[in-house]
Design a protein around this motif. Sequence first.
Motif: not given
Length: 288
Positions: A62-66, A208-212, A222-223, A228-232
């Motif tokens: 559920v987190r952006h980084a994960d 990651v986001f201020t006041d999401p 605005n990442p 999707g999260g990148g990758g193939p």
Amino acid sequence: MSALAGNASDTGRPPVGGNPAHPEFWSLPAQERAAAFTRLRALERPPFCTDPRTGRGFHALVRHADVVTASRTPEIFVSAPGVTTPEPARWVRALFGDSMVNLDDPRHADLRRIVSRAFTPRLIIETTRNALAHGLHLLTVHPDQRELLLSDLDRHLGGAVEEIVRYSTPIIQFRRTLAADHRLGGAELARDEKVVLFFGSANRDEAVFTDPDTFDVTRSPNPHLGFGGGGPHFCLGAYLARQEMKVLLRELYTRLPGLRSVGEPELIPSSFDNRVRSLGFTFTPPAR
């Protein structure tokens, strides 16, 4: 213990009413689901969520980084045997073959090269239609943002498209299967376990986001992970979708500056995509 019975402690279980594996979760109002994901992001590690119908479950990313890590580590987080929930039945795959989203490289890369030739400006992806509907409603219920956008379309249109995609997140989630034991976000994940990448939750990550929860067409950077999260498996049509939305929004607001939605969009309950069944709208005819 069912994930529904957990609490926001270090057990890694989601709190009461915050189990995205439960079929009733996806019938809750959008605000309640968003609040549940906020609580899940506050846990020390990705929660394990159990489907009460089957007793099986998955680790919820559920987190952006994960989500980004899982998306960009395809050798560990594989798409086979299926990315949707539930996974496609064996007879379906035998009869119709594998969808591209359920494939890993090299088969996925080979098919992606072929399919990419069809992504021309003449086509419009389902997810783009949903994003446009959400966007028209968002720009209605946030009149300050609508006024800002219309004050300078050239300046703000690109940012508006990115914020619409972030805020509405047309594709809600994809599933992955662990090809090997792996540690992610403080959780020990075992081979053959399932994880679900919740893009909508990642797009509201406070880290990651201020006041999401604020809709802001000037948000920068605005990442978002709306494609999707990148990758193939990064959305093959991302560039086309952005261009379609820019062109359509520019044409709509240039020709019908008074365009507004009427009431809330009628959504189709789904754990996969943020689909709009219908959206009423009105406009003031332009002066002749």
